[in-house]
Design an enzyme around this catalytic site. Structure first.
Site, PDB file in Angstrom:
ATOM      1  N   GLY A  14       0.966  -1.191   0.014  1.00 27.88           N
ATOM      2  CA  GLY A  14      -0.104  -0.104  -0.010  1.00 27.88           C
ATOM      3  C   GLY A  14       0.941   1.124   0.027  1.00 27.88           C
ATOM      4  N   PHE A 120     -13.124  21.682  14.159  1.00 30.06           N
ATOM      5  CA  PHE A 120     -13.643  20.399  13.560  1.00 30.06           C
ATOM      6  C   PHE A 120     -14.534  19.650  14.583  1.00 30.06           C
ATOM      7  CE2 PHE A 120     -12.503  17.407  10.053  1.00 30.06           C
ATOM      8  CZ  PHE A 120     -12.249  18.286   9.080  1.00 30.06           C
ATOM      9  N   GLN A 240     -18.258   4.466   9.245  1.00 27.44           N
ATOM     10  CA  GLN A 240     -18.982   5.973   9.694  1.00 27.44           C
ATOM     11  C   GLN A 240     -19.460   6.359   8.181  1.00 27.44           C
ATOM     12  OE1 GLN A 240     -15.683   9.425  10.045  1.00 27.44           O
ATOM     13  NE2 GLN A 240     -16.670   9.286  11.867  1.00 27.44           N
ATOM     14  N   HIS A 242     -20.443   9.699   6.529  1.00 23.96           N
ATOM     15  CA  HIS A 242     -20.120  11.203   6.600  1.00 23.96           C
ATOM     16  C   HIS A 242     -21.464  11.986   6.456  1.00 23.96           C
ATOM     17  CE1 HIS A 242     -18.269  14.916   6.016  1.00 23.96           C
ATOM     18  NE2 HIS A 242     -17.038  14.563   6.422  1.00 23.96           N
ATOM     19  N   LEU A 252     -17.142  13.657  -1.397  1.00 20.75           N
ATOM     20  CA  LEU A 252     -17.053  14.309  -0.045  1.00 20.75           C
ATOM     21  C   LEU A 252     -16.962  15.650  -0.016  1.00 20.75           C
ATOM     22  CD1 LEU A 252     -16.395  13.799   3.038  1.00 20.75           C
ATOM     23  CD2 LEU A 252     -14.044  14.139   2.552  1.00 20.75           C
ATOM     24  N   GLU A 255     -15.938  18.079   6.643  1.00 17.67           N
ATOM     25  CA  GLU A 255     -16.485  18.766   7.632  1.00 17.67           C
ATOM     26  C   GLU A 255     -15.820  20.053   7.999  1.00 17.67           C
ATOM     27  OE1 GLU A 255     -16.747  15.656  10.919  1.00 17.67           O
ATOM     28  OE2 GLU A 255     -15.604  16.957  12.201  1.00 17.67           O
ATOM     29  N   ARG A 286     -19.557  12.997  13.984  1.00 14.32           N
ATOM     30  CA  ARG A 286     -20.188  12.585  12.787  1.00 14.32           C
ATOM     31  C   ARG A 286     -21.458  11.439  12.892  1.00 14.32           C
ATOM     32  NH1 ARG A 286     -14.920  12.053   9.065  1.00 14.32           N
ATOM     33  NH2 ARG A 286     -14.222  14.201   9.148  1.00 14.32           N
ATOM     34  N   HIS A 353     -18.185   6.348   4.462  1.00 18.42           N
ATOM     35  CA  HIS A 353     -16.787   7.229   4.372  1.00 18.42           C
ATOM     36  C   HIS A 353     -15.779   6.334   4.983  1.00 18.42           C
ATOM     37  CE1 HIS A 353     -14.511  10.700   4.078  1.00 18.42           C
ATOM     38  NE2 HIS A 353     -14.375  10.738   5.508  1.00 18.42           N
ATOM     39  N   GLU A 386      -6.120   2.917   7.754  1.00 20.40           N
ATOM     40  CA  GLU A 386      -7.504   2.631   8.014  1.00 20.40           C
ATOM     41  C   GLU A 386      -7.617   1.220   7.990  1.00 20.40           C
ATOM     42  OE1 GLU A 386      -9.969   4.511   5.065  1.00 20.40           O
ATOM     43  OE2 GLU A 386     -11.940   3.183   5.690  1.00 20.40           O
ATOM     44  N   ARG A 397     -15.035   7.505  14.463  1.00 22.72           N
ATOM     45  CA  ARG A 397     -14.027   8.470  14.267  1.00 22.72           C
ATOM     46  C   ARG A 397     -14.338   9.794  14.241  1.00 22.72           C
ATOM     47  NH1 ARG A 397     -11.523  10.634  10.351  1.00 22.72           N
ATOM     48  NH2 ARG A 397     -12.681   9.721   8.410  1.00 22.72           N
TER      49      ARG A 397
END
Lengths: 584, 233
Positions: A14, A120, A240, A242, A252, A255, A286, A353, A386, A397
């Site tokens: 990755g 945030f 989650q 979003h 997206l 936030e 969230r 999300h 993740e 989260r």
């Protein structure tokens, strides 16, 4: 089968933020390291992160404290986060930001030249007091700026990359993980990359849902690999949603747009978050905001001809703020919603999300399994970002904690791999049967003929997850969804690809990815059915309350359907335990 | 809608050809070129090969030539295009298969400019300070997504792909020259002073015309030239 083998001290799977942070640590150490990535590293999904990265620097407010950041993160996690890991992350956050800045990340600035920090969701001072400005950002392109900076530093450090190579499966021996089978997408060549340490940094799996903010490449490859190696996944029921994905497109909207002063309205123009969460309003966690929006829509106060979304209002912020702090949002909104936020509100809807769960690890990013109720380190295997569940996010989260997670634990993985290799971590030698096992999935797709297409199965899978495992869940729907998934899994075994060529065969890659999506979806379905409470992002109509007596524990899923549990770590090293209490 | 798409698989094809597809874009919910290409791949022909990742114009995977102009498939609206929609790989880069090009040379030119911050001063305990005005100089530079739309549309790059760095690489060269935190400005300028690396830019400005992020490599190149002049004086 005789495979070409290449030897490394460490192989990182990755090339997103976690993988690149780990590889940077290792490339600078002089070890022999390879990063394999199915896309060129700057195409990884970290690039899409917008709003920022949290650290208690106190630049905007004059003061802040990592202990307050830790408190907020534990509260945000609905107490499912491990407090030792959250302590480690929040305490290391400021140093991590300074490192990134010195690497060249183009952070936005305050007048005094320090890094600009914005508000945030869920970020407070004095343990739940007033809102704090803790989120460092590069306008609304923080993930892009971070990913490019990390890749650039990897160029400088001369890290070795296998770009556009796909990790097919882990090679497992009785002692641990020996490395990974990798497929060169351009040529079809298959090799065994043998390593003292294999680090999974494979990101999320949002593509199990129909509507998602996630890139096409987020297919849970690490989850499939780990399950097929007989290892568990943890807390996979916690997805989650979003609050602000662009309705229809799924793209997206950060936030940070609410952090800069934007807010959500229903069809009556009412700022409804004032009603659901009088203290933090639109900057609540969230899970809270997403549920509130869904209730508005379900109760008939949604917007548009079908009443199927809500609106994010930004025009009152003025052109200066929007163009300086949210330029990328404006561009996305114009392109994908046909709306200029300087003039009109953006149509948004809660959208899949992020996965809080994943591959269980300790704070050194070492992968864990459970044997006889005890944690057990899997030799030679690490996970960060993740795809890992360390767990700093628990059941929900906080925004801007994911970019922090990937750099803190990517670095931790790099540090621990170095230490382990220096202390003599060796290679594990697989038998021919071990290699064969890791090639089984690839061989199935190469030989299957005349089955259903990858797209048919994938579309059906995404519909099941969207319909039966969304923001609100019930036993009835989940049982139905679960049955449909099990049938679909049988169909998947017979599915086939028409294109069998070797050269850049993306159909074959999508087929292998579909196996991983299915594995991820099944893990989610099993554990979501099992957890008979509502906590964080796992919200059930039939069990609306948090049940600490029975469910303050991590759930674990194995590919054979076995379920197990681990206790939540409530023992930070330096500070007092944050004890159970209600959230707003 | 009718699409005419460049096809070439080196395993089966003697030479490239254009293939026509008729797709009901409405029934398939297609708004962008990428939606249509994926619908064709998913429902009509799984051998059609392209790169894609974020589908929102920030990862730079799906640069291609659409009706004669380079752009990102994921942010190009079908409604803005005339039929038949002609889709080809990015020009001048070797084709691997269909719309997938070999970007090795593009990345090598990028790496040549040392695209990373260099600062020989001792690292401070906290962040290096940078005023908002100094930081503003990086706007329009750091946002590059390495999609190669600009470089592969540049005739100077077509002629000298080994020696001319090209607009994307030069934009990043200037991104670090312009960064108040970088201490290697003179060295960076000296590295670009040969007749080819920078000076093959003839101000054609195709790069500006095609950049899907609205960036201006030509302006950055001119800034570099001005700074070279200043250093020389």
């Amino acid at each position: 089968m005789n495979l070409a083998t290449q030897l490394f001290d460490a192989v990182i799977v990755g090339g997103g933020g976690a993988g690149l942070r780990a590889s940077l640590e290792l490339a600078q150490s002089g070890l022999k390291v390879a990063v394999i990535s199915k896309v060129f590293p700057t195409r990884s999904h970290t690039v899409s992160a917008q709003g920022g990265i949290n650290a208690a620097l106190g630049n905007t407010d004059g003061s802040d404290d990592w202990r307050w950041h830790m408190y907020d993160t534990v509260m945000g996690s609905d107490f499912l986060g491990d407090q030792d890991a959250i302590e480690y992350m929040c305490k290391n956050a400021p140093q991590t930001i300074y490192e990134l800045e010195q690497m060249g990340l183009p952070f936005s600035r305050l007048d005094d030249g320090k890094i600009y920090q914005r508000a945030f969701g869920g970020q407070t001072r004095d343990f739940g007091g007033e809102l704090v400005h803790r989120t460092c950002c590069a306008a609304d392109r923080t993930g892009h700026a971070m990913l490019h900076t990390l890749y650039q530093k990897n160029i400088e450090a001369k890290a070795k990359f296998f770009n556009e190579w796909f990790a097919v499966d882990l090679v497992k021996t009785p002692e641990g993980i020996a490395g990974v089978i990798a497929l060169h997408i351009e040529t079809g060549e298959v090799v065994f990359l043998q390593a003292r340490a294999t680090v999974l940094a494979t990101g999320g799996a949002g593509r199990i849902f129909q509507s998602t903010t996630n890139a096409h490449i987020n297919t849970g490859d690490g989850f499939g690999m780990v399950l097929r190696a007989g290892l568990p996944l943890q807390d996979m029921e916690f997805w989650q949603f979003h609050p602000t994905g662009i309705a229809g497109a799924g793209v997206l909207i950060t936030e940070g747009s609410r952090g800069e002063g934007g807010y959500l309205i229903n069809k009556n123009g009412e700022r409804y978050m004032e009603r659901y969460a009088p203290h933090l309003k639109d900057l609540s966690c969230r899970d809270v905001v997403a549920r509130s929006s869904m209730i508005e829509i379900r109760e008939g106060r949604g917007c548009g001809p079908k009443g199927d979304h809500v609106l994010l209002k930004l025009d009152h912020l003025g052109a200066d703020v929007i163009n300086k702090r949210l330029p990328g949002i404006r561009e996305l909104s114009i392109t994908f919603a046909g709306v200029d936020p300087l003039k009109n509100p953006i149509p948004v809807i809660p959208t899949c999300h992020y996965l809080m769960g994943g591959i269980p690890t300790n704070v050194h990013a070492q992968v864990l399994t459970v044997k006889n109720g005890q944690d057990h380190v899997v030799e030679g295997l690490y996970a960060a970002g993740e795809c890992a569940c360390v767990s700093v996010h628990g059941a929900n989260r906080l925004g801007a904690n994911s970019l922090l997670d990937i750099v803190v634990f990517g670095r931790a993985a790099g540090l621990h791999v170095q230490q382990s290799v220096r202390e003599g971590l060796g290679y594990r030698t697989p038998s021919p049967a071990d290699i064969e096992a890791a090639l089984a999935g690839l061989q199935r797709w190469n030989s299957n003929q005349n089955g259903e297409s990858v797209d048919t199965i994938r579309t059906a899978l995404q519909k099941i997850m969207q319909d039966d495992f969304g923001v609100f869940r019930t036993a009835e729907h989940m049982r139905e969804g679960f049955k449909k998934l099990e049938k679909l899994q049988e169909r998947l075994k017979l599915a086939s690809i028409k294109d069998k060529s070797q050269c850049f065969n993306t159909s074959r890659i999508e087929a292998l990815e579909l196996d991983n999506l299915m594995a991820t979806a099944l893990a989610t379905a099993y554990l979501a059915n099992e957890r008979t409470e509502s906590r964080g992002a796992h919200a059930r109509y039939d069990f609306p309350e948090r049940d600490d007596k029975n469910w303050l524990k991590h759930s674990m899923y194995f590919a054979d359907g076995k379920i197990d549990f681990r206790s939540v770590n409530m023992k930070p090293h330096e500070v007092e335990t944050i004890t159970l209490r209600d959230r707003e | 809608m009718r699409f005419s798409i460049y096809r070439y698989n080196p395993e089966t094809d003697q030479k490239p050809y254009m293939q026509e597809y008729d797709l009901d874009t409405e029934a398939n919910n297609c708004y962008m070129v990428l939606d249509a290409l994926l619908a064709i791949k998913n429902t009509m022909d799984d051998t059609l090969t392209l790169r894609r990742s974020c589908r929102e114009g920030v990862c730079g995977s799906d640069g291609m030539n659409i009706n004669g102009k380079n752009g990102l498939a994921c942010t190009t609206h079908l409604s803005s295009l005339k039929e038949p929609i002609v889709i080809r790989p990015l020009p001048s880069l070797p084709v691997v298969r269909d719309l997938v090009v070999d970007m090795t040379q593009f990345y090598q030119q990028y790496e040549k400019v040392k695209p990373y911050l260099q600062n020989t001063d001792p690292a401070p305990a906290k962040e290096r300070l940078q005023s908002p005005a100094e930081r503003a100089k990086l706007d329009g530079l750091y946002e590059c997504i390495l999609c190669a739309c600009c470089t592969s549309s540049c005739p100077s790059f077509w002629w000298n792909p080994e020696k001319f760095i090209g607009p994307a690489g030069l934009l990043q060269a200037y991104r670090f020259i312009a960064d108040s935190r970088d201490t290697q400005k003179s060295e960076r300028l000296a590295d670009l002073a040969d007749p080819f690396s920078l000076f093959r830019c003839r101000g054609i400005m195709n790069c500006v015309d095609v950049c899907p992020k609205g960036l201006n490599p030509t302006k950055a190149i001119n800034h570099i030239k001005e700074l070279m002049l200043e250093e020389a004086v």
